[in-house]
Motif scaffolding. Structure first.
Motif, PDB file in Angstrom:
ATOM      1  N   LYS A 262     -51.203  70.451 -30.713  1.00 12.46           N
ATOM      2  CA  LYS A 262     -51.673  69.551 -31.751  1.00 12.46           C
ATOM      3  C   LYS A 262     -51.146  70.029 -33.105  1.00 12.46           C
ATOM      4  CE  LYS A 262     -54.368  66.872 -29.218  1.00 12.46           C
ATOM      5  NZ  LYS A 262     -54.118  65.419 -29.059  1.00 12.46           N
ATOM      6  N   SER A 263     -51.027  69.109 -34.035  1.00 11.39           N
ATOM      7  CA  SER A 263     -50.450  69.433 -35.346  1.00 11.39           C
ATOM      8  C   SER A 263     -51.213  70.543 -36.064  1.00 11.39           C
ATOM      9  CB  SER A 263     -50.411  68.180 -36.230  1.00 11.39           C
ATOM     10  OG  SER A 263     -49.572  67.196 -35.681  1.00 11.39           O
ATOM     11  N   TRP A 264     -52.545  70.404 -36.151  1.00 19.50           N
ATOM     12  CA  TRP A 264     -53.341  71.411 -36.853  1.00 19.50           C
ATOM     13  C   TRP A 264     -53.351  72.731 -36.081  1.00 19.50           C
ATOM     14  CZ3 TRP A 264     -54.592  71.622 -41.712  1.00 19.50           C
ATOM     15  CH2 TRP A 264     -54.789  70.456 -42.455  1.00 19.50           C
TER      16      TRP A 264
ATOM     17  N   GLU B  16     -49.334  62.859 -35.034  1.00 20.32           N
ATOM     18  CA  GLU B  16     -49.859  63.916 -34.165  1.00 20.32           C
ATOM     19  C   GLU B  16     -48.735  64.507 -33.311  1.00 20.32           C
ATOM     20  OE1 GLU B  16     -51.550  66.585 -33.309  1.00 20.32           O
ATOM     21  OE2 GLU B  16     -53.397  65.401 -33.577  1.00 20.32           O
ATOM     22  N   GLY B  17     -48.724  65.832 -33.229  1.00 24.55           N
ATOM     23  CA  GLY B  17     -47.687  66.492 -32.446  1.00 24.55           C
ATOM     24  C   GLY B  17     -46.441  66.819 -33.237  1.00 24.55           C
TER      25      GLY B  17
ATOM     26  N   GLU C 140     -59.720  57.049 -36.209  1.00 26.22           N
ATOM     27  CA  GLU C 140     -58.574  57.512 -37.000  1.00 26.22           C
ATOM     28  C   GLU C 140     -57.665  56.383 -37.485  1.00 26.22           C
ATOM     29  OE1 GLU C 140     -56.554  60.499 -34.743  1.00 26.22           O
ATOM     30  OE2 GLU C 140     -58.119  61.988 -35.072  1.00 26.22           O
TER      31      GLU C 140
ATOM     32  N   SER D 178     -50.335  65.099 -38.230  1.00 27.56           N
ATOM     33  CA  SER D 178     -51.459  64.198 -38.002  1.00 27.56           C
ATOM     34  C   SER D 178     -52.128  63.789 -39.306  1.00 27.56           C
ATOM     35  CB  SER D 178     -52.491  64.855 -37.074  1.00 27.56           C
ATOM     36  OG  SER D 178     -52.952  66.080 -37.627  1.00 27.56           O
TER      37      SER D 178
ATOM     38  N   PRO E 215     -52.011  58.577 -37.293  1.00 26.33           N
ATOM     39  CA  PRO E 215     -52.119  58.825 -35.847  1.00 26.33           C
ATOM     40  C   PRO E 215     -50.791  59.154 -35.172  1.00 26.33           C
ATOM     41  CG  PRO E 215     -53.411  56.907 -36.473  1.00 26.33           C
ATOM     42  CD  PRO E 215     -52.640  57.291 -37.686  1.00 26.33           C
TER      43      PRO E 215
ATOM     44  N   PRO F 120     -49.405  69.631 -41.330  1.00 26.59           N
ATOM     45  CA  PRO F 120     -49.623  69.002 -40.021  1.00 26.59           C
ATOM     46  C   PRO F 120     -49.310  67.513 -40.061  1.00 26.59           C
ATOM     47  CG  PRO F 120     -51.709  69.464 -41.085  1.00 26.59           C
ATOM     48  CD  PRO F 120     -50.657  70.087 -41.950  1.00 26.59           C
TER      49      PRO F 120
END
Length: 403
Positions: free
Chosen positions: A351-353, A378-379, A151, A371, A375, A369
């Protein structure tokens, strides 16, 4: 046999907002009777200002006459618009920018991506993390990013913007050549003060680096300590290119008009980047239509200024509604005070998604999202204030009900 640019094959998946759109369309197809409220992509909802529409109509009428018809215009933009930009966006702030340092274009997104044409593929590029995907993807397409592993791109220098550092990037610990900065920031909504921005100009001057400064959201600034232009910082004209847009300032997302400032003082090895960008534009770009540039000029009229500022105020009120609602729901919320974007931490370490899917499936509200911005995103999720007030209130109630 012809060969493709295999850098495109290194790009991961689809463009972020294309993925969001695909998931939204799938939801709509599955639940055609459910209402969908989009608070993801940064597209405006208020119509163009009356002053802008009036100017556009007059320009259309001109184009219908032999005397007023305009064909190919100057690739750099018409003087009537460039002069207004200089007068209203720079001179009023005590900044000395010449009209031939202004290049009118069809969008800041295009220019942020195309600017790489004038830089060598060997340059080391620094990006914030999270970051607007265009900065990263276009450098990957040009071969500057290296390989995509875990990523991350192997040849990019990532500057994490996290809760711990107030989502403000730290100066690179190694020498980099090109630095992308965006303030007020997309996606986090954080704005840099003059004191926070000054060290970046000093770093660029000391290391021969160029700052690519995305100032697309400057119209949303309310804090007097936050500069509207990087050129408010002494010495910035020698190291920075600035991107501006009428999209968010005046609702031109569907009308397409922006501009880029490349100062004459900005040179690398004695070569003027203004001349290089001019050469690039003259070769690859035919200019923004006359009708659109007349519309943009009207933004600077007394009525245009009043009307567009009313729209900005409307969106900032939406941002406040979002901030308060998400805070009340127990989420940690950032941004939204000098920017149209709200950056929220997902609940319970989701998690974002995962949170994106939960909100879409349970409320019909579309968010973005974090993310997808890198990186360090994320969150987190990003919400925009560009919806209608009615839908903003409705969406916040729906989200609060599931938290």
């Amino acid at each position: 046999m012809a060969k493709i640019n295999d850098n495109y094959l290194k790009l991961p998946g689809a463009y972020l907002f294309s993925t969001v759109a695909r998931k939204t369309n799938e939801f709509t197809e599955s639940y055609p009777d459910r209402e969908v409220i989009k608070m993801s992509i940064g597209d405006v909802t208020k119509p163009l200002a009356p002053a802008v529409i009036d100017a556009m109509r007059k320009a259309v009428d001109e184009m219908g006459t032999a005397e007023g018809f305009h064909g190919y215009g100057p690739e750099q933009g018409y003087d009537f618009l460039r002069d207004k930009i200089v007068e209203m966006d720079y001179k009023t702030r005590g900044i000395d920018i010449a009209s031939d340092e202004i290049f009118v274009s069809d969008g800041a997104k295009s220019d942020c991506g195309n600017i790489g044409d004038i830089f060598s593929a060997d340059n080391k590029v620094a990006v914030c993390d999270p970051v607007y995907p265009v900065y990263v993807d276009t450098n990957a397409m040009s071969g500057r990013a290296g390989e995509y592993v875990n990523e991350r791109w192997s040849n990019l220098y990532y500057m994490p913007c996290t809760e711990e550092n107030g989502f403000m990037p730290r100066l690179p610990e190694e020498k980099v050549d090109i630095i992308y900065l965006c303030f007020p920031n997309n996606p986090t909504g954080v704005a840099a003060t003059r004191e926070q921005l000054r060290p970046w100009v000093e770093y660029a001057r000391e290391n021969g680096a160029v700052i690519l400064y995305d100032s697309a959201y400057e119209a949303f600034i309310t804090n007097p300590d936050v500069p509207h232009s990087i050129y408010e910082i002494e010495g910035a004209k020698e190291v920075a290119i600035e991107f501006r847009s009428f999209s968010k300032t005046a609702g031109f997302t569907g009308t397409r008009c922006a501009y880029t400032v490349v100062p004459h003082a900005l040179k690398l090895d004695g070569v003027s980047l203004n001349s290089l960008w001019n050469r690039r534009q003259c070769t690859k770009f035919n200019g923004v239509p006359y009708v659109i540039q007349k519309a943009a000029e009207a933004v600077y009229s007394d009525e245009g200024q009043k009307q567009t500022k009313e729209a900005i105020k409307y969106y900032l009120e939406n941002a406040e509604i979002i901030r308060e609602a998400l805070n009340d729901a127990g989420l940690k919320v950032y941004g939204g005070e000098n920017a149209p974007y709200i950056w929220a931490k997902t609940p319970n370490g989701m998690k974002s998604w995962e949170f994106f899917d939960k909100v879409l499936e349970e409320t019909g509200v579309v968010i973005t999202p974090g993310s997808g911005f890198g990186p360090s995103g994320e969150g987190y999720v990003r919400l925009t204030a560009f919806s209608t007030k009615e839908n903003t209130i409705k969406a916040m109630k729906k989200i609060k009900d599931i938290l």
